[in-house]
Motif scaffolding. Structure first.
Motif, PDB file in Angstrom:
ATOM      1  N   ASN A 178      -6.603  -2.477  48.888  1.00 45.20           N
ATOM      2  CA  ASN A 178      -5.814  -3.613  49.376  1.00 45.20           C
ATOM      3  C   ASN A 178      -5.247  -4.368  48.182  1.00 45.20           C
ATOM      4  N   PRO A 179      -3.999  -4.082  47.793  1.00 43.48           N
ATOM      5  CA  PRO A 179      -3.410  -4.820  46.661  1.00 43.48           C
ATOM      6  C   PRO A 179      -3.051  -6.240  47.070  1.00 43.48           C
ATOM      7  N   ASP A 180      -3.217  -7.182  46.144  1.00 47.38           N
ATOM      8  CA  ASP A 180      -2.875  -8.568  46.449  1.00 47.38           C
ATOM      9  C   ASP A 180      -1.371  -8.780  46.487  1.00 47.38           C
ATOM     10  N   SER A 181      -0.596  -7.895  45.836  1.00 47.43           N
ATOM     11  CA  SER A 181       0.855  -8.040  45.833  1.00 47.43           C
ATOM     12  C   SER A 181       1.479  -6.663  45.906  1.00 47.43           C
ATOM     13  N   ASP A 182       2.085  -6.331  47.062  1.00 44.34           N
ATOM     14  CA  ASP A 182       2.710  -5.025  47.217  1.00 44.34           C
ATOM     15  C   ASP A 182       3.884  -4.851  46.258  1.00 44.34           C
ATOM     16  N   ARG A 183       4.612  -5.932  46.014  1.00 46.29           N
ATOM     17  CA  ARG A 183       5.832  -5.836  45.215  1.00 46.29           C
ATOM     18  C   ARG A 183       5.522  -5.503  43.761  1.00 46.29           C
ATOM     19  N   GLN A 184       4.487  -6.088  43.217  1.00 46.49           N
ATOM     20  CA  GLN A 184       4.196  -5.899  41.798  1.00 46.49           C
ATOM     21  C   GLN A 184       3.120  -4.858  41.523  1.00 46.49           C
ATOM     22  N   PHE A 185       2.447  -4.372  42.539  1.00 48.63           N
ATOM     23  CA  PHE A 185       1.268  -3.529  42.306  1.00 48.63           C
ATOM     24  C   PHE A 185       1.656  -2.214  41.633  1.00 48.63           C
ATOM     25  N   ALA A 186       0.872  -1.812  40.629  1.00 49.54           N
ATOM     26  CA  ALA A 186       1.161  -0.607  39.845  1.00 49.54           C
ATOM     27  C   ALA A 186       0.772   0.645  40.618  1.00 49.54           C
ATOM     28  N   PRO A 187       1.704   1.617  40.752  1.00 58.52           N
ATOM     29  CA  PRO A 187       1.367   2.865  41.460  1.00 58.52           C
ATOM     30  C   PRO A 187       0.211   3.621  40.809  1.00 58.52           C
ATOM     31  N   SER A 188      -0.046   3.403  39.548  1.00 59.29           N
ATOM     32  CA  SER A 188      -1.098   4.160  38.865  1.00 59.29           C
ATOM     33  C   SER A 188      -2.492   3.847  39.401  1.00 59.29           C
TER      34      SER A 188
END
Length: 810
Positions: free
Chosen positions: A639-649
């Motif tokens: 669960n990323p806190d920010s979909d827009r900035q979250f790193a795909p790695s």
């Protein structure tokens, strides 16, 4: 009168033993003091060795009866061909006994002649005839029997062996073992007479002796060994006794040899009798709990077909129950009453519990490197406590699970009195340390270099230490790990990990460095195999170009991957470990649930602030023979806190030998149709080529099933066949549902790049394959070929795909 004139020969004593002649003094020497013992003819045998067997002693009265005993004793040594004994009176009084002997010759060498099918080295391995030892013909006859047994094991049922003595100089002989091998005899048929309950094929399947066939030179079938066949007769009887035929009689086999003396035919006659069932079932005597509870522990039930094996198991279960209360020497007698009309057997377990027994002493043996306390802290039995069979079994399992020992045996014996018991824990240590430097080639990683120093039992303290490096085209890993399972001699564990890694995914790279600190403790009030661990992990991450300099997607138009960040994470792990061996498990289970929280409040970057939950279940089961079944199930949620900035790695991406075999590494996950931007432009390059960018998902499911079997046990090579299934799913997808994902959608179904993920069975990628594993001195090596069952177009989904790895699977 001179003493010599008084010396005469007593010929009457010549009858004591064949070949012995005795010259003795006049009868009046009887009772005089024996002053001196003399020996003549000794060459290789020491006088002291002969004197030790004599009944005549200096300073004692001379006795004709003892002289007779001396003759027998000297012959009994086996070193002499002839013995003569002379007695004379000394001038100054007393008696002198002189023993004149002729030694047997010494063996100069042993020869083996006539052998062709069995090598001389194999024959010498069973002989105990040594050069320069004194000839002992009884020992030679024993060696002849050993050679015959060797030939029997190899199928030469008619082989003849004899020995010859050949003079080889003064007081020396050569011993020649002369073999007449004759033709190798093969069991052509095994037939049974009188069997009704079991057919011939069923009875043959339960014995070691096999009928020969065209493949006997490979399988070894067709050999006849008398000792093995006698055990086979017992196996046949046991099969009947386990099916209620308590009156069964299996006669000695009738063996016939073919006229050309190449084959033997075996006929076994059986008198089955009637089949019996269990009638009444009861317990009597000293009961430590209610009768119904004791009966409930039994596998035997009224009306069930009687089975001797089940009865033996019931006796063991009752004995263990009583020993758990301290009655280690409880006497449990199964009393039977046979009703031959009703064909039933009434069983009563009569119990005499005896006295309470305490552990007097617990000894640990066989550990040359491992410290005693490493073994003792896993034990659940203690000196001074009441005995307990279940606690001993638990102790054995825990010691074996350490992975430091090939075998663990716990034996008991009576102590200094009947109320005490001694325990002996015997271990056989295995190599737990490795120092390896290796290089190899893989179709996926090209050149591979590895180096590792590891010790699973560091300095014999039970600690785990590892320093490793691995370099290839897609990964560079440096790792240090130290685990102390009993930190400061408490039940807390400590794990320290430091790492520096560079990993190339298909479209980007992930470089990280950092460390982790974990403390753990068993949850004893529930189960001591249940453990909770918690700690902190700090990781500095750079993710950027790998195959391309940048990626431009159609929506949004541009997404740079050159993003750095920091993971500052709290970790909690709940694990349940019931494996029989932590290094090479073959039975049991291992389950774990972990929760990771990386947050801004802990110092994490925005693009690496998330919550991650992972759960895995592993099962190990010995099926039959030496076949081991393994199953792993794994679930992951992010669960990323920010979909827009979250790193795909940080997303889940599967594929490769560590997840779904048969697919290239890091090739399975949610995708985007993308344009390359190698020119570095800030807008979309109209001439850029498009490709599939695998960005991964926030959910994963993985299942691995394996069957492992021995191939070459002498060098620990095992084969494996497997089935894998798994996938990762994006934010807008559910588990096992990837219908919204389409490859090549910009071009339509007619394009060769088009692939509709709705065609995946259960929304998963499936593969199967085979391989082999070598548990080498430098560590486990895996060589596996995977066949992807669902192949995507215009990808690297080749069939088959060979993959190589160092380390265990799961």
């Amino acid at each position: 009168m001179p003493a010599a004139a008084r010396c005469v020969v007593w010929g009457a004593l010549l009858s004591l033993l064949p070949g012995a002649s005795v010259g003795l003094a006049q009868a009046r020497l009887e009772g005089e003091t024996l002053e001196e013992l003399a020996f003549d003819g000794l060459v290789r045998v020491e006088p002291g060795a002969v004197e030790a067997v004599l009944s005549s002693r200096r300073g004692e009265a001379f006795s004709r009866a003892k002289v007779g005993q001396d003759v027998r004793a000297i012959y009994g040594m086996g070193f002499f061909r002839d013995v003569k004994i002379f007695a004379r009176a000394r001038d100054d009084g007393g008696v002198v006994l002189t023993y004149v002997v002729e030694e047997k010759p010494a063996i100069r060498q042993s020869l083996i002649e006539g052998n062709q099918k069995v090598s001389s080295d194999d024959i010498r391995d069973v002989l105990d005839v040594r050069p320069f030892t004194i000839l002992d013909e009884s020992k030679l006859r024993g060696n002849v029997a050993k050679i015959k047994d060797l030939y029997l094991e190899k199928g030469f049922y008619l082989a003849e062996v004899e020995y010859e003595l050949r003079p080889a100089g003064e007081q020396q002989v050569d011993v020649a073992f002369v073999v007449n091998e004759r033709a190798k005899v093969q069991v052509r048929s095994i037939r049974f007479v009188g069997n009704r309950a079991f057919d011939d094929a069923t009875l043959r399947s339960g014995i070691e002796t096999r009928e020969g066939d065209l493949l006997s030179f490979l399988t070894g079938a067709g050999k006849y060994r008398k000792d093995a066949f006698e055990i086979d007769i017992l196996r046949i009887s046991s099969r009947y006794l386990d099916r209620g035929y308590v009156d069964v009689r299996v006669e000695q086999p009738d063996i016939q040899i073919s006229p050309d003396r190449r084959f033997i035919y075996i006929t076994i006659r059986i008198e089955e009798g009637e089949q019996y069932s269990i009638g009444a079932l009861d317990v009597s005597g000293d009961l430590v709990e209610e009768k119904e509870k004791l009966l409930g522990r039994l596998a035997s039930e009224p009306g069930q077909i009687f089975s001797r094996s089940i009865l033996t198991g019931d006796l063991d279960r009752l004995k263990s129950r009583y020993e758990d209360d301290g009655y280690a020497y409880a006497n449990i007698t199964p009393l039977t009453r046979v009703d031959r009309e009703a064909l039933t057997i009434d069983l009563t377990f009569d119990i005499d519990k005896g006295e309470l027994v305490y552990y007097e002493r617990i000894d640990v043996i066989g550990n040359t490197k491992t410290r005693d306390k490493v073994i003792r802290r896993e034990m659940r039995i203690y000196e001074g406590e009441l005995t307990s069979a279940s606690s001993r079994e638990l102790s054995k399992r825990r010691i074996q699970a350490l992975g430091f020992f090939e075998t663990v045996e716990i034996r008991t014996r009576r102590g200094s009195n009947d109320k005490l018991q001694r325990v002996e824990v015997e271990v056989t240590e295995r190599s737990t340390g490795t120092f390896q430097v290796g290089a190899g080639f893989s179709s996926l990683e090209n050149f591979i270099f590895t180096a590792q120093i590891a010790q699973q039992n560091f300095l014999g303290r039970g600690q785990s230490f590892q320093l490793s490096a691995s370099l290839s085209q897609i990964r560079q890993l440096f790792n240090f790990r130290f685990v102390e399972p009993y930190f400061l001699d408490t039940t807390w564990s400590l794990s320290v990990n430091a790492f520096n890694s560079d990993l190339s995914f298909r479209n980007f790279a992930r470089s990280s460095r950092g460390g982790e600190l974990l403390f753990g403790h068993p949850i004893d009030f529930i189960d001591e195999d249940l453990r909770f661990s918690a700690g902190y992990r700090l990781e500095f991450v750079d993710s950027g170009q790998a195959l391309l300099n940048a990626i431009a997607t159609r929506s949004p138009l541009f997404q740079p991957l050159d993003n750095s960040g920091r993971i500052s994470m709290l970790r909690a792990i709940l694990s349940y470990d019931k494996r029989n061996d932590r290094l090479f498990p073959s039975k049991g289970m291992f389950h774990s649930v972990s929760l990771d929280i990386s947050a801004n409040a802990l110092g994490a970057s925005d693009n690496r602030s998330f919550q991650r939950l992972r759960a895995s279940a592993r099962f190990y089961y010995p099926v039959f023979w030496k076949l081991i079944a393994r199953l792993q199930l794994r679930l992951g949620w992010l669960n990323p806190d920010s979909d827009r900035q979250f790193a795909p790695s940080e997303n889940f991406i599967l594929g490769g030998i560590q997840s779904i075999r048969g697919y290239p590494p890091f090739s399975i996950g949610p995708e985007r149709q993308a344009l390359s931007n190698s020119s570095g432009r800030q807008d979309v390059d109209p001439f850029a080529s498009d490709f599939v960018f695998i960005e991964g998902g926030n959910k994963e499911f993985l299942a691995n099933f394996e069957l492992e079997f021995p191939l070459v046990e002498a060098v620990r090579i095992r084969g494996v066949i497997f089935i894998d299934a798994g996938n990762t799913f994006g934010q807008d997808e559910n588990f096992f549902y990837a219908n919204g994902r389409v490859r090549g959608s910009a071009y339509g179904p007619e394009d060769p790049r088009f692939f509709d993920y709705a065609s995946l069975p259960a929304g998963l990628f499936w593969s199967t394959g085979f391989g082999f594993r070598w548990f080498s001195p430098i560590g486990p090596l895996r060589f596996e070929w995977g066949f992807p069952l669902t192949q995507r177009p215009v990808t690297d989904d080749a069939s088959p795909l060979f993959q190589f790895s160092i380390g265990n699977s799961f």
